[in-house]
Design a protein around this motif. Structure first.
Motif, PDB file in Angstrom:
ATOM      1  N   THR A   4      44.874  39.189  54.641  1.00  0.00           N
ATOM      2  CA  THR A   4      45.588  39.343  53.372  1.00  0.00           C
ATOM      3  C   THR A   4      44.626  39.774  52.271  1.00  0.00           C
ATOM      4  O   THR A   4      43.592  39.138  52.053  1.00  0.00           O
ATOM      5  CB  THR A   4      46.262  38.017  52.962  1.00  0.00           C
ATOM      6  N   GLU A   5      44.976  40.868  51.591  1.00  0.00           N
ATOM      7  CA  GLU A   5      44.177  41.305  50.446  1.00  0.00           C
ATOM      8  C   GLU A   5      44.507  40.453  49.207  1.00  0.00           C
ATOM      9  O   GLU A   5      45.634  39.973  49.078  1.00  0.00           O
ATOM     10  CB  GLU A   5      44.447  42.788  50.133  1.00  0.00           C
ATOM     11  N   PRO A   6      43.534  40.267  48.328  1.00  0.00           N
ATOM     12  CA  PRO A   6      42.179  40.838  48.313  1.00  0.00           C
ATOM     13  C   PRO A   6      41.161  40.026  49.105  1.00  0.00           C
ATOM     14  O   PRO A   6      40.001  40.400  49.189  1.00  0.00           O
ATOM     15  CB  PRO A   6      41.833  40.804  46.824  1.00  0.00           C
TER      16      PRO A   6
ATOM     17  N   THR B  11      42.623  46.216  44.033  1.00  0.00           N
ATOM     18  CA  THR B  11      43.988  45.704  44.068  1.00  0.00           C
ATOM     19  C   THR B  11      44.534  45.448  42.673  1.00  0.00           C
ATOM     20  O   THR B  11      45.714  45.126  42.517  1.00  0.00           O
ATOM     21  CB  THR B  11      44.054  44.401  44.894  1.00  0.00           C
ATOM     22  N   GLY B  12      43.660  45.581  41.655  1.00  0.00           N
ATOM     23  CA  GLY B  12      44.098  45.506  40.271  1.00  0.00           C
ATOM     24  C   GLY B  12      44.360  44.100  39.775  1.00  0.00           C
ATOM     25  O   GLY B  12      43.836  43.120  40.315  1.00  0.00           O
TER      26      GLY B  12
ATOM     27  N   ILE C 203      42.739  35.985  43.097  1.00  0.00           N
ATOM     28  CA  ILE C 203      41.379  35.439  43.203  1.00  0.00           C
ATOM     29  C   ILE C 203      41.223  34.251  42.272  1.00  0.00           C
ATOM     30  O   ILE C 203      40.677  33.202  42.651  1.00  0.00           O
ATOM     31  CB  ILE C 203      40.335  36.530  42.880  1.00  0.00           C
ATOM     32  N   VAL C 204      41.695  34.402  41.020  1.00  0.00           N
ATOM     33  CA  VAL C 204      41.598  33.313  40.037  1.00  0.00           C
ATOM     34  C   VAL C 204      42.399  32.106  40.502  1.00  0.00           C
ATOM     35  O   VAL C 204      41.927  30.959  40.432  1.00  0.00           O
ATOM     36  CB  VAL C 204      42.093  33.791  38.653  1.00  0.00           C
ATOM     37  N   ALA C 205      43.612  32.351  40.994  1.00  0.00           N
ATOM     38  CA  ALA C 205      44.457  31.238  41.432  1.00  0.00           C
ATOM     39  C   ALA C 205      43.810  30.471  42.572  1.00  0.00           C
ATOM     40  O   ALA C 205      43.863  29.235  42.623  1.00  0.00           O
ATOM     41  CB  ALA C 205      45.818  31.769  41.858  1.00  0.00           C
TER      42      ALA C 205
END
Length: 340
Positions: free
Chosen positions: A110-112, A127-128, A135-137
């Motif tokens: 799964t990205e990112p 992935t914007g 990533i933050v979550a």
């Protein structure tokens, strides 16, 4: 017209007194500033800083600024510490994803997360905003603020910069540490105003910069109050972004959290442009400075085309408006502190 001997003596005496007065003032000024900004070469940038501080702190002077109004704001990434080859908080998030990966087997497809685990940060970031939010979550949310602080502390204590192998907290700029101290010694209150996460920066700002947590303004996520196990009140970090302290958000953050327009500001990128404009637009004496990364041997050389710390519009405006531009290679005698 003939001038009598008495008049000549009187004139000579007055001129001598004027010369002595200005000479004494020069000596006092030199003595006051002796030993300050020692890691700065004696160039236009250093002289502009000292001249500004002397003018706004001279009691009774035309440009005197009361101490309560001596607010100085600094960007963090690329201004107070390095930001290459990627922002240090992003390096923290990447390491955090790697450490949490065994608990999330689905990340391998799964990205990112897939690209990060494969070492392909560029694809992950492509992935914007959605990818960054994921990533933050995954790395910053779902825990108490105290737990997050402990995680950050552990990372800072063990992580090393990939190029220098120094702790990230030793990738700070010695000349800027001296500048912060010089300003505080002259009655300034120093703030960080950065796009970095506020709770991340607060974990090291006081120890590294001498800037307490309440004087750190940064981007923030939503935090909620909850009653935890055993009835203990807790603050829980949520995955939603609350405030982005970058670009036009910086003056907004200054207004919201500081409440005074700064008279002194330093940045290094286009993300700092609005903060510099806001500072420079105030009444009275103002100082706006930019750190220009020009030293590929001791640090990095980058500006207009860089994907990290892009300095394009702000550099052009600095030239037009006469802001101070610090040429890292020419103006700084040393860059990083001596290794501990």
């Amino acid at each position: 017209m003939r001038i009598g001997l008495t008049a000549l003596i009187a004139r000579a005496t007055v001129l001598s007194l004027i010369a002595l007065t200005f000479g004494a003032a020069t000596l006092l000024s030199e003595e006051r500033n002796a030993g300050v900004l020692e890691s700065w070469n004696d160039g236009a940038a250093k002289r502009a800083i000292i001249d500004f501080v002397v003018r706004v702190t001279k009691d009774g002077g035309a440009e005197f600024v009361p101490q309560a109004q001596r607010i100085a704001v600094f960007d963090n990434d690329g201004t107070l510490w390095a930001e290459q080859p990627l922002y240090f908080q992003l390096a923290f998030a990447i390491d955090r994803i790697k450490s949490l990966a065994p608990e999330h087997p689905g990340w391998t497809t799964t990205e990112p997360f897939k690209s990060i685990l494969a070492g392909d940060v560029e694809t992950a970031l492509a992935t914007g905003e959605k990818g960054v939010a994921q990533i933050v979550a995954a790395t910053h949310a779902g825990m108490t603020t105290e737990k997050f602080g402990e995680v950050v502390d552990e990372w800072l204590a063990n992580a090393k910069h990939p190029k220098t192998q120094r702790p990230y907290t030793e990738m700070v700029y010695q000349p800027m540490l001296e500048l912060l101290l010089y300003l505080r010694d002259n009655g300034f209150k120093t703030y960080i105003v950065s796009g970095g996460g506020v709770e991340f920066m607060r974990r090291f700002a006081e120890d590294v910069y001498g800037i307490p947590p309440e004087q750190v303004v940064g981007s923030s996520g939503v935090v909620t109050f909850e009653i935890g196990d055993g009835g203990k009140p807790e603050l829980i970090k949520q995955p939603e972004i609350e405030f982005v302290d970058d670009g036009s958000g910086k003056p907004v953050g200054i207004n919201r959290f500081i409440g005074r327009r700064p008279i002194f500001a330093f940045g290094n990128s286009d993300g700092d442009l609005q903060m510099l404009q806001y500072t420079a637009a105030g009444n009275g004496a103002r100082f706006a400075g930019i750190v220009h990364h020009t030293d590929s041997d001791r640090e990095w050389a980058y500006d207009r085309a860089s994907h990290i710390g892009k300095l394009d519009k702000a550099l052009s405006e600095a030239v037009t408006r006469g802001w101070s531009v610090v040429d890292m290679k020419a103006d700084w005698r040393t860059i990083f502190p001596e290794k501990r």
